[in-house]
Write an enzyme that holds these catalytic residues in place. Structure first.
Site, short mmCIF file in Angstrom:
data_model
loop_
_atom_site.label_atom_id
_atom_site.label_comp_id
_atom_site.label_asym_id
_atom_site.label_seq_id
_atom_site.Cartn_x
_atom_site.Cartn_y
_atom_site.Cartn_z
N HIS A 1 109.10 17.75 62.37
CA HIS A 1 109.83 18.79 61.85
C HIS A 1 111.20 18.58 61.90
CE1 HIS A 1 110.92 23.28 61.08
NE2 HIS A 1 111.76 23.12 62.35
N SER B 1 110.38 38.55 63.83
CA SER B 1 109.35 37.55 64.23
C SER B 1 108.17 38.02 64.68
CB SER B 1 110.01 36.57 65.58
OG SER B 1 111.29 36.27 65.34
#
Length: 450
Positions: free
Chosen positions: A148, A269
């Site tokens: 990533h 989130s």
């Protein structure tokens, strides 16, 4: 943290039939902890099949031996949150899991008594409103997937896509605990500043909205200020794990990021409702993936014999995408990511040890995010940005739709299952969120004195 006990017995079955289905996330071997509202009151509970054990009702039932560690644990959770229970020595939560496992197993001697009280003890999960499992004081999000990190470095045109410190320490930023939300409901598209297609700095609804598939560790017992947690003691401070979707407004984040993520991350989130305990995951412990031979050696405070043997997990994770068109057609969500916890470069124990190595104190209920769990394979890319090579290769869905970013009405559903031959597979439950259109931004007017 690796010792097995009767709660892990693969032959054990429950008299709650939904807990015996092969596709359930919550067999009797799991028994994750969470929180919910019942009759307008906060409650703490434990998931079993399609039901939840109401721990306050269990305390009042007389089914748990008075004065036992299990009863003390049950009392600690009676206020409707898990913070007090998580702060206790691990033996208390372990005793409660063992008592529940014995009460719920198919040949439980007290089954008749439980049956009499089943409506009070065992509401269906879909009949209650799930809440965050505990009160979160601090939230730290790490960056621990090499793939990533390297991909995003390339997208930004960096000569060296990996930060110099990446292979020496677990990199992290301090997130915003106030905007953590339990799975479900709307994720409102945020406003912010970003560069448009012409390179101009504009303010408006974020165009490049993304999901990030992560696993999160919950801190149980904390540490005193100035007192680091040794690497091989770090596992004892992790109460359990949940799924985390670190929603990201990439257009805002990439323009603003100097000291670290800020408004591109802090708007929302999502967390799965249940904490799968470290004890429940004991059968799935494994050695972490070995470091490459030319990687820098581990510093002593990050190199523990126990962690090098048991710091990983046999944990598969996925992300599914549902669009408004797919739902209107009655089509199921489309799996767009399939990855594994092996794709983390650092273990959770190393994250805890590094976080506290300067004397920083962690507290009960603190949350540590793993960072996006992307792997080398195309199907293991764990966010839209990677799945589309930063928008160059649109993601194509079976119905002909394409995506370079999440659109209003899109819904992401994260899932995870721990699997290993000889053990009963356990899951984490869903972490779900649907993108809602941005609110109209209120115009701010400043009145000048007459």
């Amino acid at each position: 943290m690796t010792a097995l006990n009767p709660t892990h017995d693969p032959a054990r079955r429950s008299w709650i039939e939904s807990a015996n289905q092969p596709d359930t996330d919550f067999p009797i071997q799991n028994l994750p902890f969470g929180a919910f509202e019942r009759d307008g009151e906060p409650r703490a509970g434990v998931a079993i099949g399609e039901h939840v054990v109401d721990l306050r009702a269990l305390r009042d039932s007389g089914l748990v031996e008075a004065g036992s560690d299990a009863a003390i644990a049950c009392e600690a959770a009676a206020d409707g949150t898990l913070n007090r229970l998580m702060a206790m020595e691990p033996r208390y939560a372990s005793a409660l899991r063992a008592a529940l496992s014995d009460l719920l197993k198919s040949d439980a001697p007290q089954r008749a008594r439980v049956d009499e009280q089943v409506r009070a003890l065992l509401p269906r999960v879909d009949e209650v409103a799930l809440r965050l499992a505990c009160e979160v004081g601090d939230y730290t999000d790490f960056l621990t997937s090499l793939h990533h990190t390297e991909r995003h470095g390339r997208y930004k045109g960096l000569a060296d896509p990996l930060p110099p410190a990446f292979k020496s320490l677990p990199i992290a930023y301090h997130g915003r605990a106030s905007s953590l939300r339990v799975s479900g409901g709307e994720v409102r598209r945020p406003h912010g500043q970003y560069r448009d297609a012409n390179g101009q700095i504009v303010f408006g609804p974020a165009p490049a909205l993304d999901f990030e598939l992560e696993c999160a560790a919950w801190i149980g017992r904390g540490n005193a200020l100035t007192q680091p947690i040794p690497i091989d003691a770090a596992h004892e401070h992790i109460f359990g794990y949940s799924l985390l979707n670190d929603w990201s407004a990439k257009s805002i984040q990439w323009f603003e990021q100097v000291l670290g993520p800020f408004l591109g991350k802090s708007f929302h989130s999502s967390l799965s409702p249940w904490i799968v305990t470290a004890e429940a995951l004991a059968p799935f412990r494994k050695a972490p993936v070995p470091r490459a031979k030319d990687d820098p050696p581990l510093m002593a405070h990050l190199n523990g014999a126990f962690d090098q043997q048991h710091g990983g997990l046999h944990l598969e994770l996925s992300a599914h995408l549902s669009t408004a068109q797919l739902r209107e057609a009655g089509s199921a969500p489309v799996r767009i990511t399939q990855t594994h916890l092996d794709n983390l470069y650092w273990t959770f124990a190393q994250m805890v040890a590094h976080h506290t190595s300067n004397g920083c104190n962690l507290r009960t209920g603190d949350l540590l995010g793993s960072g996006t769990i992307s792997g080398a394979a195309d199907e293991a890319r764990a966010c839209i940005t990677e799945l589309t090579n930063a928008g160059k290769d649109p993601l194509r869905l079976p119905n002909g739709e394409t995506r370079t970013a999440l659109e209003d009405g899109d819904e992401i559903v994260l899932g995870a299952r721990a699997t290993k031959p000889g053990a009963v597979s356990i899951g984490f439950g869903e972490c779900r969120g649907r993108i809602a259109p941005a609110f109209a931004f209120a115009e701010q007017r400043v009145e000048t004195p007459a």
